[in-house]
Write an enzyme that holds these catalytic residues in place. Structure first.
Site, PDB file in Angstrom:
ATOM      1  N   SER A 158       5.084  -3.101   5.113  1.00 34.90           N
ATOM      2  CA  SER A 158       3.780  -2.393   5.831  1.00 34.90           C
ATOM      3  C   SER A 158       2.765  -3.354   5.805  1.00 34.90           C
ATOM      4  O   SER A 158       2.629  -4.152   4.734  1.00 34.90           O
ATOM      5  CB  SER A 158       3.454  -1.057   5.190  1.00 34.90           C
ATOM      6  OG  SER A 158       2.082  -0.879   5.514  1.00 34.90           O
ATOM      7  N   TYR A 183       1.198   2.178  -3.240  1.00 33.68           N
ATOM      8  CA  TYR A 183       1.825   2.012  -2.131  1.00 33.68           C
ATOM      9  C   TYR A 183       2.056   0.439  -1.721  1.00 33.68           C
ATOM     10  O   TYR A 183       2.889   0.007  -1.581  1.00 33.68           O
ATOM     11  CB  TYR A 183       1.240   2.921  -1.146  1.00 33.68           C
ATOM     12  CG  TYR A 183       1.908   2.720   0.218  1.00 33.68           C
ATOM     13  CD1 TYR A 183       3.186   3.082   0.594  1.00 33.68           C
ATOM     14  CD2 TYR A 183       1.208   2.170   1.085  1.00 33.68           C
ATOM     15  CE1 TYR A 183       3.749   3.172   1.781  1.00 33.68           C
ATOM     16  CE2 TYR A 183       1.641   2.041   2.201  1.00 33.68           C
ATOM     17  CZ  TYR A 183       2.834   2.415   2.759  1.00 33.68           C
ATOM     18  OH  TYR A 183       3.554   2.208   4.104  1.00 33.68           O
TER      19      TYR A 183
END
Length: 317
Positions: A158, A183
């Site tokens: 990501s 994350y």
């Protein structure tokens, strides 16, 4: 050597769908594995692969939910139980698959968690690093005997990796948990995992890539309160996805492209975006994307691989 981060000019782009990149591709006789392939981007990848002729194995923590979501694809898609947060579950799933005697042509490491509350799994590991990275690391290592010559492994990363390199001094956030940095670290780890896996596997024909799907609203955001979506600029005041966001069908395209494109046959280890190899990031704008240097650093990739071997007790490559 990791393939240079330079666009190929594939003819596809941000608006291409998984079906677009598979148009004319015949996957009959191939077997793919898509973790989390029953929800969000994973479901769209599974659908597209099945339509192209592949048989798709979908490991799922919630097998009943997965079977309901995939009902129209059975038996070309099949469900088995796997919890990436539990290395015993990873071992049991892998043993069942290996006992079947089948080969794997494609692995898409898609399942993951985002910005969850502080959670500890296994021996106290931070959950996002454990599920997004270590679980997939263990799975691919255990499935190595099943990886066919020329197999491809695609790790979903990501643009969130922009926010954090690997926190070598505190990977598990023992001091001061931050859900977004956790994350981000896991997404950097996903890219580094693919880079080093390709380095280790390329001599035997295995190629690996990381794929940034773009910004998409899916069940991945379930831990992010709805009011935060607007504050982050994900949605407009009337609740529509903001400009620059993709549909799930578009979001699944880059992983499927990386798993099947003949343009990548002699390439590997690259970070991909919008159905092409991504350029180095020219800014800190995550919607523009590109890749930060720490996510494709070969020394960091080797270091993370060694650490992951130590943590999981696995070293199959």
């Amino acid at each position: 050597m990791i393939t240079k981060q330079q666009r190929l000019g594939t003819g596809f782009g941000a608006h291409s769908t998984a079906d677009d990149v598979l148009a004319g591709v015949d996957l009959a006789g191939t077997t793919a594995l898509v973790t989390g392939g029953y929800s969000g981007l994973g479901l769209e990848a599974t659908r597209a692969l099945v339509r192209a002729g592949a048989r798709v194995v979908v490991p799922a923590r919630r097998a009943g939910t997965a079977e309901e979501a995939l009902a129209d694809l059975l038996p070309r898609a099949e469900v088995d139980v796997l919890d990436l947060a539990d290395l015993d579950s990873v071992r049991d799933f892998s043993d069942r698959f290996l006992d079947s005697g089948r080969a794997l042509d494609v692995v898409i490491a898609n399942a993951g968690v985002m910005a969850c509350p502080e959670t500890r799994v296994g021996p106290g590991w931070e959950a996002q690093f454990a599920v997004n990275h270590l679980g997939h690391f263990a799975l691919v290592n255990r499935l190595r005997p099943a990886l066919a010559p020329g197999a491809r492994v695609v790790s979903l990363t990501s643009a969130g990796h922009f926010l954090s390199d690997i926190r070598w001094d505190d990977i598990h956030f023992r001091t001061g948990y931050d859900r977004w940095l956790a994350y981000a670290q896991s997404k950097t780890a996903n890219a580094l995992f693919a880079a080093h896996l390709d380095r280790l596997g390329s001599a035997s024909g295995l190629r690996a890539f990381s794929a940034h799907p773009g910004s998409i609203l899916t069940p991945l955001q379930r831990h992010v309160p709805r009011e935060e979506w607007q504050a982050l600029g994900w949605i407009t005041p009337d609740g529509r996805p903001a400009d620059g966001f993709k549909t799930p069908e578009q979001g699944a395209a880059t992983a499927v492209w990386a798993a099947t494109s003949p343009l990548l046959g002699a390439r590997g280890g690259a970070y991909c975006q919008d159905c092409d190899i991504a350029e180095p990031a020219a800014s800190d704008d995550m919607l523009v994307g590109g890749v930060k240097p720490w996510a494709v650093d070969p020394e960091a990739a080797a270091r993370l691989w060694e650490l992951s071997c130590e943590l999981t007790g696995l070293s199959a490559f």
